[in-house]
Design a protein around this motif. Sequence first.
Motif, PDB file in Angstrom:
ATOM      1  N   ASP A  77       0.907  -1.335  -0.016  1.00  0.00           N
ATOM      2  CA  ASP A  77       0.275   0.161   0.268  1.00  0.00           C
ATOM      3  C   ASP A  77       1.052   1.391   0.019  1.00  0.00           C
ATOM      4  O   ASP A  77       1.207   2.469  -0.652  1.00  0.00           O
ATOM      5  CB  ASP A  77      -1.099   0.588   1.403  1.00  0.00           C
ATOM      6  CG  ASP A  77       0.063  -0.326   2.685  1.00  0.00           C
ATOM      7  OD1 ASP A  77       1.049  -0.560   2.701  1.00  0.00           O
ATOM      8  OD2 ASP A  77      -0.686  -0.072   3.814  1.00  0.00           O
ATOM      9  N   LEU A  78       2.156   1.461   0.687  1.00  0.00           N
ATOM     10  CA  LEU A  78       2.893   2.408   0.928  1.00  0.00           C
ATOM     11  C   LEU A  78       4.272   2.194   0.817  1.00  0.00           C
ATOM     12  O   LEU A  78       4.489   0.857   0.947  1.00  0.00           O
ATOM     13  CB  LEU A  78       1.913   3.173   2.571  1.00  0.00           C
ATOM     14  CG  LEU A  78       1.119   3.377   2.580  1.00  0.00           C
ATOM     15  CD1 LEU A  78       0.855   4.057   4.252  1.00  0.00           C
ATOM     16  CD2 LEU A  78       0.483   4.481   1.518  1.00  0.00           C
ATOM     17  N   ARG A  79       4.665   3.209   1.349  1.00  0.00           N
ATOM     18  CA  ARG A  79       6.482   3.390   1.005  1.00  0.00           C
ATOM     19  C   ARG A  79       6.802   4.552   1.599  1.00  0.00           C
ATOM     20  O   ARG A  79       6.629   5.632   1.322  1.00  0.00           O
ATOM     21  CB  ARG A  79       6.981   2.563  -0.440  1.00  0.00           C
ATOM     22  CG  ARG A  79       6.936   3.394  -1.112  1.00  0.00           C
ATOM     23  CD  ARG A  79       7.603   3.268  -3.390  1.00  0.00           C
ATOM     24  NE  ARG A  79       8.831   3.047  -2.751  1.00  0.00           N
ATOM     25  CZ  ARG A  79       9.742   2.731  -3.864  1.00  0.00           C
ATOM     26  NH1 ARG A  79       9.012   3.067  -4.938  1.00  0.00           N
ATOM     27  NH2 ARG A  79      10.695   2.473  -3.621  1.00  0.00           N
ATOM     28  N   THR A  80       8.208   4.603   2.121  1.00  0.00           N
ATOM     29  CA  THR A  80       8.612   5.209   2.260  1.00  0.00           C
ATOM     30  C   THR A  80       9.280   6.568   0.960  1.00  0.00           C
ATOM     31  O   THR A  80       9.782   5.719   0.435  1.00  0.00           O
ATOM     32  CB  THR A  80       9.787   5.777   2.960  1.00  0.00           C
ATOM     33  OG1 THR A  80       9.552   4.380   4.617  1.00  0.00           O
ATOM     34  CG2 THR A  80      11.025   6.005   3.623  1.00  0.00           C
ATOM     35  N   SER A  81       9.102   7.985   1.033  1.00  0.00           N
ATOM     36  CA  SER A  81       9.625   8.419  -0.103  1.00  0.00           C
ATOM     37  C   SER A  81      11.175   8.726   0.041  1.00  0.00           C
ATOM     38  O   SER A  81      11.740   8.583   0.755  1.00  0.00           O
ATOM     39  CB  SER A  81       8.836  10.015   0.519  1.00  0.00           C
ATOM     40  OG  SER A  81       9.506  10.610   0.810  1.00  0.00           O
ATOM     41  N   GLY A  82      11.631   8.776  -1.428  1.00  0.00           N
ATOM     42  CA  GLY A  82      12.914   9.212  -1.673  1.00  0.00           C
ATOM     43  C   GLY A  82      13.765   8.065  -1.949  1.00  0.00           C
ATOM     44  O   GLY A  82      13.966   6.881  -2.384  1.00  0.00           O
ATOM     45  N   ASP A  83      14.699   8.697  -1.842  1.00  0.00           N
ATOM     46  CA  ASP A  83      15.431   6.776  -2.410  1.00  0.00           C
ATOM     47  C   ASP A  83      16.667   6.360  -1.295  1.00  0.00           C
ATOM     48  O   ASP A  83      16.763   7.152  -0.684  1.00  0.00           O
ATOM     49  CB  ASP A  83      16.650   7.496  -3.041  1.00  0.00           C
ATOM     50  CG  ASP A  83      16.303   8.408  -4.404  1.00  0.00           C
ATOM     51  OD1 ASP A  83      15.349   8.026  -4.915  1.00  0.00           O
ATOM     52  OD2 ASP A  83      17.483   9.173  -5.453  1.00  0.00           O
ATOM     53  N   TYR A  84      17.086   5.158  -2.121  1.00  0.00           N
ATOM     54  CA  TYR A  84      17.083   4.009  -1.281  1.00  0.00           C
ATOM     55  C   TYR A  84      18.454   4.641  -0.404  1.00  0.00           C
ATOM     56  O   TYR A  84      19.350   4.934  -1.484  1.00  0.00           O
ATOM     57  CB  TYR A  84      17.322   2.784  -1.932  1.00  0.00           C
ATOM     58  CG  TYR A  84      18.276   2.080  -1.519  1.00  0.00           C
ATOM     59  CD1 TYR A  84      17.395   1.221   0.401  1.00  0.00           C
ATOM     60  CD2 TYR A  84      19.683   1.314  -1.800  1.00  0.00           C
ATOM     61  CE1 TYR A  84      18.396   0.355   0.502  1.00  0.00           C
ATOM     62  CE2 TYR A  84      20.222   0.377  -0.935  1.00  0.00           C
ATOM     63  CZ  TYR A  84      20.147  -0.073   0.361  1.00  0.00           C
ATOM     64  OH  TYR A  84      20.297  -1.083   0.994  1.00  0.00           O
ATOM     65  N   ASN A  85      18.411   4.141   1.131  1.00  0.00           N
ATOM     66  CA  ASN A  85      19.798   4.183   1.451  1.00  0.00           C
ATOM     67  C   ASN A  85      20.077   3.408   2.624  1.00  0.00           C
ATOM     68  O   ASN A  85      19.182   2.910   3.399  1.00  0.00           O
ATOM     69  CB  ASN A  85      20.122   5.371   2.198  1.00  0.00           C
ATOM     70  CG  ASN A  85      21.246   6.038   3.125  1.00  0.00           C
ATOM     71  OD1 ASN A  85      21.852   5.063   3.439  1.00  0.00           O
ATOM     72  ND2 ASN A  85      21.775   7.197   2.942  1.00  0.00           N
ATOM     73  N   ALA A  86      21.059   2.333   2.742  1.00  0.00           N
ATOM     74  CA  ALA A  86      20.448   1.061   3.477  1.00  0.00           C
ATOM     75  C   ALA A  86      20.470   1.514   4.909  1.00  0.00           C
ATOM     76  O   ALA A  86      20.103   0.780   6.188  1.00  0.00           O
ATOM     77  CB  ALA A  86      21.757   0.443   3.193  1.00  0.00           C
ATOM     78  N   ASN A  87      21.300   3.069   5.969  1.00  0.00           N
ATOM     79  CA  ASN A  87      21.915   3.227   6.647  1.00  0.00           C
ATOM     80  C   ASN A  87      20.505   4.499   7.515  1.00  0.00           C
ATOM     81  O   ASN A  87      20.341   4.854   8.086  1.00  0.00           O
ATOM     82  CB  ASN A  87      22.894   4.034   6.887  1.00  0.00           C
ATOM     83  CG  ASN A  87      24.060   2.705   6.655  1.00  0.00           C
ATOM     84  OD1 ASN A  87      24.209   1.717   8.255  1.00  0.00           O
ATOM     85  ND2 ASN A  87      24.916   3.027   6.012  1.00  0.00           N
ATOM     86  N   ASP A  88      19.217   4.630   6.590  1.00  0.00           N
ATOM     87  CA  ASP A  88      18.004   5.667   7.183  1.00  0.00           C
ATOM     88  C   ASP A  88      17.129   5.165   7.015  1.00  0.00           C
ATOM     89  O   ASP A  88      16.893   3.868   6.204  1.00  0.00           O
ATOM     90  CB  ASP A  88      18.336   7.028   6.352  1.00  0.00           C
ATOM     91  CG  ASP A  88      18.072   6.884   4.857  1.00  0.00           C
ATOM     92  OD1 ASP A  88      17.574   5.815   4.226  1.00  0.00           O
ATOM     93  OD2 ASP A  88      18.385   7.671   4.649  1.00  0.00           O
ATOM     94  N   ARG A  89      15.866   5.290   6.927  1.00  0.00           N
ATOM     95  CA  ARG A  89      14.971   4.687   7.111  1.00  0.00           C
ATOM     96  C   ARG A  89      14.119   4.902   5.202  1.00  0.00           C
ATOM     97  O   ARG A  89      13.182   3.744   4.980  1.00  0.00           O
ATOM     98  CB  ARG A  89      13.319   6.379   7.105  1.00  0.00           C
ATOM     99  CG  ARG A  89      13.945   7.533   6.427  1.00  0.00           C
ATOM    100  CD  ARG A  89      12.878   8.769   6.855  1.00  0.00           C
ATOM    101  NE  ARG A  89      13.064   9.756   5.988  1.00  0.00           N
ATOM    102  CZ  ARG A  89      11.826   9.757   4.910  1.00  0.00           C
ATOM    103  NH1 ARG A  89      11.669   8.848   4.621  1.00  0.00           N
ATOM    104  NH2 ARG A  89      12.286  10.740   4.073  1.00  0.00           N
ATOM    105  N   ARG A  90      14.855   5.055   4.482  1.00  0.00           N
ATOM    106  CA  ARG A  90      14.617   4.600   3.270  1.00  0.00           C
ATOM    107  C   ARG A  90      15.106   2.758   3.246  1.00  0.00           C
ATOM    108  O   ARG A  90      14.642   1.982   1.868  1.00  0.00           O
ATOM    109  CB  ARG A  90      15.575   5.361   2.120  1.00  0.00           C
ATOM    110  CG  ARG A  90      14.387   6.987   2.067  1.00  0.00           C
ATOM    111  CD  ARG A  90      15.405   7.989   1.480  1.00  0.00           C
ATOM    112  NE  ARG A  90      14.927   9.225   1.674  1.00  0.00           N
ATOM    113  CZ  ARG A  90      15.200   9.828   2.336  1.00  0.00           C
ATOM    114  NH1 ARG A  90      16.431   9.485   2.825  1.00  0.00           N
ATOM    115  NH2 ARG A  90      14.910  11.534   2.404  1.00  0.00           N
ATOM    116  N   GLY A  91      16.065   3.203   3.540  1.00  0.00           N
ATOM    117  CA  GLY A  91      16.757   1.051   3.845  1.00  0.00           C
ATOM    118  C   GLY A  91      15.799   0.371   4.246  1.00  0.00           C
ATOM    119  O   GLY A  91      15.837  -0.533   3.617  1.00  0.00           O
TER     120      GLY A  91
END
Length: 611
Positions: A77-91
Amino acid sequence: MNKNKFLSIFFSLVGIVSFNSCSDYLDVENLSNTAEKQQFDSAADTFSALVGVYNSIMGDNTYGQRMNLILTQAGDDLRTSGDYNANDRRGISCFGAVPTNTELLRPFLDTYAGIERANLVIKNIPISPVYQTGSETDKRLMDRYLGEALTLRAQFYYDLIKNWGDVPFQEIPSADLSSVYLPKTDRDIIYDKILDDLAKAATLVPWRSEGGTTAQRISKAAVKGLRARIALARAGYSLRRNPQLMMQGSNPQKYYQIAYDECKDIINSGQHSLNPSYEGLFRTLHTNSQDTSNEIIFAVGAFGGNSRTDSKIGYYNGLRHDDTDWKSSGGINAIPTYFYEFSKYDLRRDVNIAIFRVSTSKQEDLQTSINWNDGKFRKSWTSITGTSQNLGIDWPLLRYSDILLMYAEADNELHNGASQDAMNAVLAVRQRAYTGNLGQVGTIPTDKIGFFNYIVKERMLEFGGEGLRKYDLIRWNLLEAKINETRQKLTNFMNGTGAYANVPEYIFYKKPSSSVSNYTPSKTAQQNVLDIDFYVNGIAKADVFYSPNQSVATPSGYTKINWRLAMTQAYISGDPIKSYAYYFQPNKKELLPIALDVINSNYNLTQDYGY
C-alpha cells in the motif's frame, strides 16, 4: 553506568517518571532500593510510576514516529519516500536495512526501557503496603494499575517480536537479575507468557464506562483487543531462526479461539461501535476531541511539543504542505496501484491517499502517480501552524473496526467458512465506507478461502497508513506473494493493461490564479479532490481517474499531469536506488537486523536471519 553496560542490558536506567499533573511528565531519575519502595507506598505515587510506563510508548523513538511510521514500511500500500539508503529510513522500506541503520537502535532500546519500567510496577504493586493497610478503593486502583502495566509490557514485547523475532525476555527488574547478558527467548514462549498476562489484566482493568477512561488510557477492551491481536500473530507465520524459514506457530486453532473469544466479548460489551464517519474518526485525533462512538479503543497520546512525549504524525507523513502556515514533509508515498484497490464509491480512498499537495500559495497541486502521499493524517486538520513538527496528534493503536475484522478472520478459521455473524462484522465496516452508496458494497464470499481473501483486501483498505499492513502480510505468510503481485500490478498499470486498461495516461487540471487559495481543510477529503478543476471532456468529474484519454493536446489553460505515464520500469524493478521493495528476500527480510551497538554489547546475543 557506562554506555556498554547500558546497551548490554537493553534497558534504560532503572527509574520511574513522576509528574505534577496528569499531563506533565518529568525526567527519569535513578532510584535506590529505598526510593523504589517509597515510590509504591501509596496509590498516588504508584500512579505516577505507571505514567512512566505509558511515557515509554510515546515520542519519536516509538509511537511518535519510528515504531509506527518508519519500521512499518513497506507492504503493498505505502512506502517511504525518497531514494534508497541502507542506513536510514529508506533502507527499511526497501528491505535493505543493515545493522548500522540509524533508525534501529532507539526503538529497540526505548522499548526495553518501557519493559524495565513496567517490570518495576509489576513487581512492587503486590508487595506494596497499600495491600495491607490501604482502603478498598486504593486496593482496586492498585489492581487496575497492575493490569495496565501488564498490558503495556505485552505491547512492548509484541513490538519487539514483530520487528526482530526472538528477543531477550525479562519479566523482573534489571537489578534483580543474576546476569544482565540475556540470550534470545523463542517468541512463542514470550507470546504465551504475555497472553497469560493479558488474561489476568482483563480481570483487573475496567471497561471504559466503568473507569472513566479515555482512549489514551487502557481499558478492558484495549486489553482484550491486544490479546486478540497477539493471539492471531501467535497463530500465524513468522520467520524462525532454526530452520530459517517462515513457519506457522504451533496449535493455531487454540489461538484463533482466543482471538475469537476476546473480540466477541468486546462486541457484546456495547462499549464500542463504529464512528459513522470514517474521516471524522481521524479528524478527532487531530483536535483531541472525543470520539463519541468510542471506536478508538486505545490511542497513544501525544502532547508537549517535544521529541519525548509528542509525535511527528501529520508532519513527517500525511498530506504534504509547501505553504508556510502548515509546512509538512510528506515522508510516505502511496504505491499508485493502492489508489485503484478502492472503488470510486469508497469514501476511504481520498482519506487514505492524497493525490495532491498544497502549494506555497495554498493551492491544490495535482501530483503524478508516483508522488502521492498517505492522507489519513494532515497538519492542516490541526490548529497548529508554522514549521512546528510536533502536532499533538494521537496514534490510533487499536480501533473497533479492527475488532470486527479480527473477529471475522478468527471465525472463518475456526468454522471453515464465514458464519453470519462474521459476515455482519465485515459488512458493518464495508457499509460505513460506502455511506450514501450502499448498493455498491458488493457481495461478500462465504467459503473459507474466498472470505479470507476478502478480509486480506478489506484490511488493506481500512487500515492504510496505520502501520498494520506489513505485519498482517507477514503473519499470513503473504508478504513475498503480495510484493510480487504488486510488481505485476505496477507493470500492468504502466502498460495500461488488465485492471488498468481504462486508467488515463495523464490528467489535465486548471490551476487557480496565483491570488486564489483553493485548499480548504474544513472540507472533506473527497470534496478537496472534487474541488480540483479537472478537464473532464464530457464525463463526470468522479470518473476522470477511470477513463482513458480522449485527446493528447493539452487544453488551453490546463496543466498536464502524468498519471499512468509517471510509472517507469525503474520504479518497478531493476533499479537498486528507486525500485519498490528492491532488496526483499523471502525467509530473511521479514524481520529487521538488530542494531550493531546492541549486538556488540551482549556476548549472548546473536544477529541471526542471515544478517
